[in-house]
Every structure is written in C-alpha cells, then in structure tokens.
Design a protein around this motif. Structure first.
Motif, PDB file in Angstrom:
ATOM      1  N   GLY A  57      -6.448  -0.799  15.845  1.00  0.00           N
ATOM      2  CA  GLY A  57      -7.797  -0.018  16.200  1.00  0.00           C
ATOM      3  C   GLY A  57      -8.747  -0.752  16.874  1.00  0.00           C
ATOM      4  O   GLY A  57      -8.509  -1.714  17.800  1.00  0.00           O
ATOM      5  N   ILE A  58      -9.711  -0.346  16.762  1.00  0.00           N
ATOM      6  CA  ILE A  58     -11.079  -0.875  17.669  1.00  0.00           C
ATOM      7  C   ILE A  58     -12.061  -1.239  16.687  1.00  0.00           C
ATOM      8  O   ILE A  58     -12.363  -0.484  15.520  1.00  0.00           O
ATOM      9  CB  ILE A  58     -11.743   0.172  18.685  1.00  0.00           C
ATOM     10  CG1 ILE A  58     -11.978   1.194  18.063  1.00  0.00           C
ATOM     11  CG2 ILE A  58     -10.472   0.235  19.796  1.00  0.00           C
ATOM     12  CD1 ILE A  58     -12.788   2.225  19.230  1.00  0.00           C
TER      13      ILE A  58
ATOM     14  N   PHE B 170     -10.866  -5.207  19.671  1.00  0.00           N
ATOM     15  CA  PHE B 170      -9.575  -4.582  19.283  1.00  0.00           C
ATOM     16  C   PHE B 170      -8.915  -5.509  18.083  1.00  0.00           C
ATOM     17  O   PHE B 170      -9.368  -6.622  17.708  1.00  0.00           O
ATOM     18  CB  PHE B 170      -8.566  -5.115  20.353  1.00  0.00           C
ATOM     19  CG  PHE B 170      -7.010  -4.713  19.922  1.00  0.00           C
ATOM     20  CD1 PHE B 170      -6.697  -3.533  20.038  1.00  0.00           C
ATOM     21  CD2 PHE B 170      -6.016  -5.704  19.792  1.00  0.00           C
ATOM     22  CE1 PHE B 170      -5.452  -2.877  19.676  1.00  0.00           C
ATOM     23  CE2 PHE B 170      -4.856  -5.229  19.509  1.00  0.00           C
ATOM     24  CZ  PHE B 170      -4.424  -3.986  19.456  1.00  0.00           C
ATOM     25  N   CYS B 171      -8.157  -4.915  17.333  1.00  0.00           N
ATOM     26  CA  CYS B 171      -7.811  -5.298  15.890  1.00  0.00           C
ATOM     27  C   CYS B 171      -6.407  -4.695  15.444  1.00  0.00           C
ATOM     28  O   CYS B 171      -6.075  -3.698  15.806  1.00  0.00           O
ATOM     29  CB  CYS B 171      -8.676  -5.115  14.813  1.00  0.00           C
ATOM     30  SG  CYS B 171      -9.247  -3.415  14.441  1.00  0.00           S
TER      31      CYS B 171
ATOM     32  N   THR C 267     -11.997 -14.850  17.874  1.00  0.00           N
ATOM     33  CA  THR C 267     -10.730 -14.328  17.511  1.00  0.00           C
ATOM     34  C   THR C 267     -10.530 -14.883  16.127  1.00  0.00           C
ATOM     35  O   THR C 267     -10.498 -15.783  15.805  1.00  0.00           O
ATOM     36  CB  THR C 267      -9.737 -15.036  18.619  1.00  0.00           C
ATOM     37  OG1 THR C 267     -10.159 -14.629  19.597  1.00  0.00           O
ATOM     38  CG2 THR C 267      -8.270 -14.553  17.908  1.00  0.00           C
ATOM     39  N   CYS C 268     -10.605 -13.604  15.264  1.00  0.00           N
ATOM     40  CA  CYS C 268     -10.496 -14.106  13.848  1.00  0.00           C
ATOM     41  C   CYS C 268      -9.391 -13.517  13.091  1.00  0.00           C
ATOM     42  O   CYS C 268      -8.730 -12.555  13.423  1.00  0.00           O
ATOM     43  CB  CYS C 268     -11.708 -13.084  13.038  1.00  0.00           C
ATOM     44  SG  CYS C 268     -13.610 -13.888  13.465  1.00  0.00           S
TER      45      CYS C 268
ATOM     46  N   PHE D  39     -12.620   0.950  13.269  1.00  0.00           N
ATOM     47  CA  PHE D  39     -11.771   2.178  13.095  1.00  0.00           C
ATOM     48  C   PHE D  39     -10.488   1.951  13.533  1.00  0.00           C
ATOM     49  O   PHE D  39     -10.209   1.510  14.530  1.00  0.00           O
ATOM     50  CB  PHE D  39     -12.549   3.132  14.057  1.00  0.00           C
ATOM     51  CG  PHE D  39     -11.771   4.670  14.271  1.00  0.00           C
ATOM     52  CD1 PHE D  39     -11.863   5.512  13.334  1.00  0.00           C
ATOM     53  CD2 PHE D  39     -11.105   4.961  15.482  1.00  0.00           C
ATOM     54  CE1 PHE D  39     -11.196   6.769  13.001  1.00  0.00           C
ATOM     55  CE2 PHE D  39     -10.521   6.183  15.607  1.00  0.00           C
ATOM     56  CZ  PHE D  39     -10.406   7.095  14.482  1.00  0.00           C
ATOM     57  N   THR D  40      -9.661   2.257  12.552  1.00  0.00           N
ATOM     58  CA  THR D  40      -8.200   2.173  12.761  1.00  0.00           C
ATOM     59  C   THR D  40      -7.274   3.277  12.303  1.00  0.00           C
ATOM     60  O   THR D  40      -7.726   4.089  11.870  1.00  0.00           O
ATOM     61  CB  THR D  40      -7.642   0.820  11.777  1.00  0.00           C
ATOM     62  OG1 THR D  40      -8.137   1.091  10.268  1.00  0.00           O
ATOM     63  CG2 THR D  40      -8.336  -0.406  12.182  1.00  0.00           C
TER      64      THR D  40
END
Length: 246
Positions: A54-55, A86-87, A133-134, A241-242
């Motif tokens: 997602g974003i 990004f995620c 970066t998590c 949102f994914t």
C-alpha cells in the motif's frame, strides 16, 4: 404488447442477480436467491495468513513552548505538504467469533516529511526532509458485518508500535527511535475464486512524543539546537491505504 412487456420484465428480474451480483454465474441458470458464493468457508477457519502492499502519508503536529533565544529569535515548525510513502505488511489473522477477528500485521513503512522552520520576527526559513524507515507491529480487532454475496464490510481498531531505523546525526530535528499509535480503519472483504482481496483505509494517531529533545550531538551547534529547544511536543499521524491478499 402487454404480454411481451411482462415477459421482458420477468426475464430482466431473472438476470438481475447476474448484473448486480459479483460471481453469480450464468444469468440464465440463476434465480434471485441462487448466487454461487466464492470461498464460502473462508471465514470459518481459526487461522489464516496473508500480506498487503500500500501507500501512506505521514503528518506531524508541533506544540511550541514560545522559547525566545538570546538573539531574540522565536522559531515555529510546520509540515506544509504531504509526500506519499510505501508500505508492505504480513498478516496473521485469528478468528475470535463469527463477527470478530484479532489481526497482527508486522511490516515496513518507508516515507518522509518536509518540515519548514520559520523565525517569527524576521520570517527567515529553514527546511529539513525527515526520512523514516519504520518497522511497525500493528495489532487490531476487526469487527465485520454480515456477508452479502461476494463482499463483507468491516471496521478496525487497535494499537501500532513503530520503530524508526533511519535516524541521522546533526539534523535540526531528529525523531525518537520508537513511537506508539492508536489506529482506526475500515475496509471490505471481496471474495474472489482463489483468494480474498481486501482494500483498507487506516488512520494512525501518535500518542507519544515524536521528537528527541536530548540532543547531545548538537551541543557544539547552538544554531541547530535552538530548533529542538523551541518545541514542547510533536505528534505523528498517518493515513494508510492498503490492499490485503488473504
């Protein structure tokens, strides 16, 4: 003529499920109450796995303490815009009952925030791009509605610890290594023949201070240290949102 119209309306009623229902099969072989369900037993499993991509956008709200430096400067910070990030997450889902699931979705979030720092009297500006970066470890309760044909809406609520692994030295502002978020979201399960496609929107609200105030790395740089000293607290927020594939 009336008979033909009646026959046409009757045929329309027969094919209506195929028009409005996803995956209901051949319209000529279906009645209004005969829709073939994709993956009818998917929600009865005790455990299931998945993943998501997602974003997201990151925001931060600053609380200032009104510090005035020896030079008479008074600095304020804000984030004027948003940048997409990004995620990617994994998914472990445990069924609690027919309407409730416990979900664990560890993942990585890549993003950045452009921060503007302004001096109140002169209007001087400084800028910093805070990259993050998590590693995130969200735990959510999922409350689902009743399934209708090939879809099932739901809402979520939970907590999300986040650990930032990209923290640089010498910046005006530096984020803390760990934050805690409260989360709330909504989405809908769409049952496809071989998997579930699940779009979801989640709102994340930070409840711990996002800025590191003990800046020993800036003891010899008072022009940078004054920025951190002007802050009382800062809280992070995110909108995510994914798409889940389960």
């Amino acid at each position: 003529m009336k008979l033909r119209i009646t026959i046409c309306l009757y045929r329309l009623l027969l094919i209506l499920p195929a028009i409005v229902g996803v995956g209901c099969g051949d319209a000529s072989a279906q009645s209004l109450n005969d829709c073939v369900l994709n993956r009818p037993y998917a929600d009865m499993r005790r455990w299931h796995l998945g993943f998501s991509v997602g974003i997201h956008t990151q925001d931060i709200t600053f609380s200032h303490n009104g510090l005035i430096t020896a030079e008479g400067e008074e600095w304020y910070m804000e984030q004027p815009g948003f940048s997409p990030g990004f995620c990617v997450n994994g998914l472990v889902d445990m069924r609690l009952n027919s309407l409730m699931n416990l979900r664990f979705t560890p993942g990585l979030y890549f993003g950045n925030r452009d921060i503007t720092m302004r001096e109140y009297n002169t209007g001087a500006e400084l800028r910093q791009n805070v990259k993050t970066t998590c590693i995130v470890l969200p735990v959510d309760l999922k409350f689902s509605g009743m399934r209708y044909r090939q879809s099932r809406p739901y809402i979520t609520a939970g907590v999300m610890p986040a650990f930032n692994i990209t923290r640089s030295q010498g910046d005006y502002l530096r984020t803390v290594p760990a934050e805690l978020f409260l989360t709330a979201g909504f989405g809908c399960d769409f049952y496809l023949p071989y998997f579930k496609l699940v779009p979801e929107v989640k709102f994340c609200f930070g409840i711990t201070d996002a800025i590191e105030h003990d800046r020993t790395d800036l003891e010899d740089e008072p022009d940078k240290l004054k920025i951190t000293r002007s802050l009382r607290k800062a809280l992070s927020r995110m909108v995510v949102f994914t798409f889940y594939f389960e």
